[in-house]
Design a protein around this motif. Structure first.
Motif, PDB file in Angstrom:
ATOM      1  N   HIS A 111       0.845  -1.431  -0.019  1.00  0.00           N
ATOM      2  CA  HIS A 111       0.028  -0.017  -0.022  1.00  0.00           C
ATOM      3  C   HIS A 111       0.752   1.293  -0.053  1.00  0.00           C
ATOM      4  O   HIS A 111       0.215   2.437   0.270  1.00  0.00           O
ATOM      5  CB  HIS A 111      -0.945  -0.040   1.129  1.00  0.00           C
ATOM      6  CG  HIS A 111      -2.030  -0.786   0.876  1.00  0.00           C
ATOM      7  ND1 HIS A 111      -1.987  -2.443   1.190  1.00  0.00           N
ATOM      8  CD2 HIS A 111      -3.443  -0.547   0.749  1.00  0.00           C
ATOM      9  CE1 HIS A 111      -3.377  -2.588   0.910  1.00  0.00           C
ATOM     10  NE2 HIS A 111      -4.099  -1.872   0.851  1.00  0.00           N
ATOM     11  N   GLY A 112       2.060   1.315  -0.256  1.00  0.00           N
ATOM     12  CA  GLY A 112       3.019   2.319  -0.452  1.00  0.00           C
ATOM     13  C   GLY A 112       3.253   2.888   1.025  1.00  0.00           C
ATOM     14  O   GLY A 112       3.342   4.053   1.204  1.00  0.00           O
ATOM     15  N   LEU A 113       3.240   2.107   1.958  1.00  0.00           N
ATOM     16  CA  LEU A 113       3.447   2.681   3.331  1.00  0.00           C
ATOM     17  C   LEU A 113       4.783   2.156   3.861  1.00  0.00           C
ATOM     18  O   LEU A 113       5.126   0.972   3.942  1.00  0.00           O
ATOM     19  CB  LEU A 113       2.469   2.214   4.356  1.00  0.00           C
ATOM     20  CG  LEU A 113       0.902   2.724   3.855  1.00  0.00           C
ATOM     21  CD1 LEU A 113       0.012   2.253   4.910  1.00  0.00           C
ATOM     22  CD2 LEU A 113       0.951   4.105   4.083  1.00  0.00           C
ATOM     23  N   SER A 114       5.633   3.097   4.574  1.00  0.00           N
ATOM     24  CA  SER A 114       7.033   2.658   4.873  1.00  0.00           C
ATOM     25  C   SER A 114       7.085   2.861   6.450  1.00  0.00           C
ATOM     26  O   SER A 114       6.359   3.717   7.016  1.00  0.00           O
ATOM     27  CB  SER A 114       7.914   3.902   4.293  1.00  0.00           C
ATOM     28  OG  SER A 114       9.346   3.590   4.869  1.00  0.00           O
ATOM     29  N   GLN A 192       7.578   5.064  -1.895  1.00  0.00           N
ATOM     30  CA  GLN A 192       7.158   4.354  -3.050  1.00  0.00           C
ATOM     31  C   GLN A 192       7.309   2.920  -2.857  1.00  0.00           C
ATOM     32  O   GLN A 192       8.298   2.406  -2.177  1.00  0.00           O
ATOM     33  CB  GLN A 192       8.384   4.969  -3.803  1.00  0.00           C
ATOM     34  CG  GLN A 192       8.671   6.253  -4.285  1.00  0.00           C
ATOM     35  CD  GLN A 192       7.418   6.743  -5.262  1.00  0.00           C
ATOM     36  OE1 GLN A 192       7.019   5.745  -6.153  1.00  0.00           O
ATOM     37  NE2 GLN A 192       6.777   7.906  -5.172  1.00  0.00           N
ATOM     38  N   LYS A 193       6.312   2.356  -3.386  1.00  0.00           N
ATOM     39  CA  LYS A 193       6.124   0.984  -3.126  1.00  0.00           C
ATOM     40  C   LYS A 193       7.622   0.159  -3.579  1.00  0.00           C
ATOM     41  O   LYS A 193       7.833  -0.734  -2.902  1.00  0.00           O
ATOM     42  CB  LYS A 193       4.953   0.345  -3.813  1.00  0.00           C
ATOM     43  CG  LYS A 193       4.712  -1.067  -4.034  1.00  0.00           C
ATOM     44  CD  LYS A 193       3.424  -1.458  -4.712  1.00  0.00           C
ATOM     45  CE  LYS A 193       3.332  -3.086  -4.672  1.00  0.00           C
ATOM     46  NZ  LYS A 193       1.987  -3.404  -5.463  1.00  0.00           N
ATOM     47  N   SER A 194       7.845   0.613  -4.788  1.00  0.00           N
ATOM     48  CA  SER A 194       8.963  -0.288  -5.290  1.00  0.00           C
ATOM     49  C   SER A 194      10.360  -0.219  -4.497  1.00  0.00           C
ATOM     50  O   SER A 194      10.952  -1.116  -4.246  1.00  0.00           O
ATOM     51  CB  SER A 194       9.196   0.388  -6.878  1.00  0.00           C
ATOM     52  OG  SER A 194       9.434   1.632  -6.825  1.00  0.00           O
ATOM     53  N   GLU A 195      10.460   1.266  -3.999  1.00  0.00           N
ATOM     54  CA  GLU A 195      11.694   1.360  -3.041  1.00  0.00           C
ATOM     55  C   GLU A 195      11.459   0.503  -1.619  1.00  0.00           C
ATOM     56  O   GLU A 195      12.455  -0.023  -1.334  1.00  0.00           O
ATOM     57  CB  GLU A 195      11.902   2.843  -2.797  1.00  0.00           C
ATOM     58  CG  GLU A 195      12.170   3.495  -3.991  1.00  0.00           C
ATOM     59  CD  GLU A 195      12.217   4.992  -3.734  1.00  0.00           C
ATOM     60  OE1 GLU A 195      12.499   5.551  -2.538  1.00  0.00           O
ATOM     61  OE2 GLU A 195      12.552   5.808  -4.518  1.00  0.00           O
TER      62      GLU A 195
END
Length: 299
Positions: A111-114, A192-195
């Protein structure tokens, strides 16, 4: 027994079940009674029945950082792994206690959460991670937790803030109370989801390279003393590779004890005590176990 009245409500109670089926070390004696609640209502009924029958109650999660002695556990053992729902809302992720912390971290990432990348390889449950303030690769559970919902031994519900949980190194408030962790809410940041996924995959690759994942183990056995690293001390003490029964101090990572085949919990504990004695003798340090040790010895 009121405990067995719950069968009429569809709550199964098993008897004399070997807990070695559930522990990551593949060791441990039997549970006198064992139940897997599906939800908070079933859990509350089980706790109430145990109280009414005046039998001991033990609650565990994924049993990844746990040694259960060979005599097993008297009374009712509740395993929470079927309470594993995870939900995402805006920048928060809420996970029930039985959900794996790995799954929670990947749900956040997708979900793009870090903020939970450190947990990508921690095999325990959310409840266990909160209880132990689990950490890895520079991150700890407490850094992401906003609040924790618990149930008291009397079946009452309460929510603690992060501050009220009194987190410290491998410690939380619920280690000192009879509270059962029901769920945790994590406050995260957008990323960023990919990162995020790339970082998690990197940490998992590092874990596979450094840790003896090919054998059953309970993870890192000892807490890190201030200013010292446990693995190098064990190596200097000449104990890396030392084996008692089927339990061996790992030749890949000296901070781990692995089950090379047929190990008992007693083998694990004997090796732990030997390492503690040798480190005390060589370095003057008292090694504390990070792994939780419960249950009774063999008769």
């Amino acid at each position: 027994m009121k405990l067995f009245d719950l069968a009429k409500e569809g709550i199964e109670i098993k008897q004399q079940v070997p807990l070695s089926k559930y522990t990551f070390t593949k060791t441990g004696g039997p549970a006198e009674y064992l139940a897997f609640p599906q939800n908070q209502t079933e859990l509350q009924k089980l706790v109430g029945a145990a109280n009414a029958d005046q039998i001991p109650l033990t609650v565990i999660g994924n049993a990844s950082n746990l040694i259960i002695r060979d005599g097993g556990i008297d009374g009712l053992v509740i395993i929470l792994t079927k309470m594993d729902k995870i939900t995402v809302e805006d920048q928060t992720v809420t996970a029930q206690a039985g959900a794996r912390i790995i799954d929670t971290a990947f749900m956040a990432a997708n979900h793009g959460l870090s903020g939970m990348e450190f947990a990508a390889g921690i095999p325990g449950s959310v409840g266990g991670a909160v209880f132990m303030n689990a950490g890895a690769y520079g991150g700890e559970t407490c850094e992401a937790v906003a609040s924790v919902t618990v149930m008291s031994a009397k079946g009452e519900f309460k929510t603690y803030t992060n501050e009220e949980m009194a987190f410290s190194y491998r410690h939380s408030l619920v280690q000192e109370t009879d509270d059962i962790v029901l769920s945790a809410t994590f406050e995260l940041k957008k990323g960023q989801k990919s990162e995020i996924l790339a970082q998690m995959n990197y940490l998992n690759a590092l874990r596979q390279y450094k840790q003896p994942l090919e054998y059953p183990s309970c993870g890192s056995v000892f807490k890190r003393p201030a200013g010292h690293f446990v693995g190098p001390m064990i190596i200097k003490a000449g104990l890396q590779g030392k084996q008692i029964g089927g339990a061996q101090d790992s030749t890949k990572h000296a901070g781990f004890i692995v089950n090379k085949g047929g190990a008992t919990a007693t083998d694990y504990l004997d090796l732990i005590h030997l390492i503690q004695e040798k480190i005390k003798e060589e370095f003057g340090l008292d090694l504390e176990t990070e792994v939780r040790i419960i249950g009774k010895p063999n008769d």
